[in-house]
Scaffold this active site. Structure first.
Site, PDB file in Angstrom:
ATOM      1  CE  LYS A   1       3.621  23.806 -11.040  1.00 28.86           C
ATOM      2  NZ  LYS A   1       1.586  23.623 -12.609  1.00 28.86           N
TER       3      LYS A   1
ATOM      4  CG  ASP B   1      19.123  27.919 -18.015  1.00 30.58           C
ATOM      5  OD1 ASP B   1      19.512  28.322 -16.758  1.00 30.58           O
ATOM      6  OD2 ASP B   1      19.737  27.639 -18.945  1.00 30.58           O
TER       7      ASP B   1
ATOM      8  CG  ASP C   1       3.173  23.384 -15.742  1.00 32.45           C
ATOM      9  OD1 ASP C   1       2.546  21.880 -15.962  1.00 32.45           O
ATOM     10  OD2 ASP C   1       3.081  23.975 -14.899  1.00 32.45           O
TER      11      ASP C   1
ATOM     12  CB  ALA D   1      -1.011  37.292 -15.546  1.00 33.93           C
TER      13      ALA D   1
ATOM     14  CG  ASN E   1      -4.024  38.485 -14.078  1.00 29.19           C
ATOM     15  OD1 ASN E   1      -5.052  37.347 -13.990  1.00 29.19           O
ATOM     16  ND2 ASN E   1      -4.212  39.071 -13.117  1.00 29.19           N
ATOM     17  NE  ARG E   2     -10.680  37.630 -12.535  1.00 33.91           N
ATOM     18  CZ  ARG E   2     -11.456  36.698 -11.954  1.00 33.91           C
ATOM     19  NH1 ARG E   2     -12.382  36.736 -12.209  1.00 33.91           N
ATOM     20  NH2 ARG E   2     -10.889  35.772 -11.451  1.00 33.91           N
ATOM     21  CB  THR E   3      -5.003  41.490 -10.579  1.00 37.01           C
ATOM     22  OG1 THR E   3      -5.977  40.792  -9.727  1.00 37.01           O
ATOM     23  CG2 THR E   3      -3.502  42.679  -9.817  1.00 37.01           C
TER      24      THR E   3
ATOM     25  CG  LEU F   1      -4.047  26.611 -20.077  1.00 35.29           C
ATOM     26  CD1 LEU F   1      -2.685  27.132 -18.590  1.00 35.29           C
ATOM     27  CD2 LEU F   1      -3.424  26.127 -20.805  1.00 35.29           C
TER      28      LEU F   1
ATOM     29  N   GLY G   1      -7.759  20.775 -22.667  1.00 40.34           N
ATOM     30  CA  GLY G   1      -6.819  21.317 -22.273  1.00 40.34           C
ATOM     31  C   GLY G   1      -6.379  20.082 -21.219  1.00 40.34           C
TER      32      GLY G   1
END
Length: 284
Positions: A77, A89, A114, A141, A164-166, A229, A252
């Site tokens: 993607k 855009d 999406d 994220a 987010n975990r990271t 989702l 989702g």
């Protein structure tokens, strides 16, 4: 004596499909086959497993083999943006494309539907959903989260919380999407839900075969809308617990169906309807 036919030549049958690796799990072929049959359209939609090192070559060849466009899934993607001639855009903002249109002039047009699919799913299932009813909270994220964030902000959400975990990935989203985005530490993800009107799980956690989503929902308001989702299973543990707490929930699967509609229309010339029969066909 050789017999000659006076019949008119048969027009090319438009082809489309989905590329990814792996691809066997995709429900998109079943969805598009349903629509092609419903509208009596002569066309085909095929799943194509494509390795990353072959992506550029495949995209160069397919427009010359009767293909009018493609859906794109993991892991291509992001890469298709660098190979497309025209990028919308919203695809540029999200940093990924899920829909390609092969134009008559040979150029590849890349789009991301999406976010459209996410909002259309919410509005179809909850017609009274209001983006400005209160803060939105997005768990995760990754690439899907970026599409969700863009669509929620575009719809009028005034405060968007993300965790987010990271953490750096959430901070990157804030840097790109602006002051309405508020980043929460993963250790505080439960607190992020306090007062949130719309809560979204954009991770794959809770999917069949994946780790569960371990986020405390104590602060979740019974007035909130919760959506996931993930659509395998349709009712994830997150949605089940949110529903038990009084929330209205949206699975989702509708996002998958709605994100596919704009591409189908561009390729085959018919805007398809997303309805109960469509859901039933995809669920098999």
């Amino acid at each position: 004596m050789t017999e000659t036919s006076s019949a008119a030549p048969i027009a090319n049958v438009p082809l489309s499909g989905v590329i990814g690796m792996p691809i066997a799990h995709s429900k998109s072929p079943r969805l598009h086959r349903h629509w092609l049959n419903r509208y009596g359209i002569a066309g085909h939609y095929v799943p194509m497993p494509v390795m990353p090192e072959h992506l550029a070559e495949v995209l160069r060849i397919l427009p010359y083999a009767g293909f009018v466009g493609l859906n794109v899934t993991i892991p291509h993607k992001e890469a298709v943006l660098t190979l497309a001639d025209v990028v919308t855009d919203r695809a540029a903002l999200i940093g990924a494309a899920n829909t390609l249109i092969f134009r008559p002039d040979g150029k590849i047009h890349a789009d991301n539907t999406d976010g459209y699919g996410f909002i259309a799913n919410l509005r179809q299932n909850l017609p009274d959903w209001q983006a400005d009813a209160g803060p939105a909270a997005v768990i995760g994220a990754g690439g899907a989260a970026r599409a969700v964030v863009a669509s929620l902000l575009d719809s009028g959400v005034q405060e968007l919380r993300i965790s987010n975990r990271t953490k750096i990935r959430a901070e990157q989203i804030k840097a790109e999407f602006g002051a309405r985005v508020v980043v929460y530490d993963w250790a505080q993800v439960g607190n992020m839900l306090d007062g949130a009107a719309t809560v979204v799980n954009s991770t794959s956690l809770g999917m069949t075969g994946k780790q569960p989503l371990r986020v405390p929902l104590d602060a979740l308001s019974p007035d909130a809308v919760a959506t996931d989702l993930v659509y395998t299973p349709l009712m994830t543990p997150f949605l089940t617990e949110a529903q038990q707490r009084g929330c209205r929930v949206v699975d989702g699967l509708g996002m998958l169906l709605h994100q596919a509609a704009p591409g189908f229309e561009r390729w085959f010339g018919q805007r398809p309807e997303v309805d109960a029969a469509t859901r039933a066909a995809v669920l098999g």
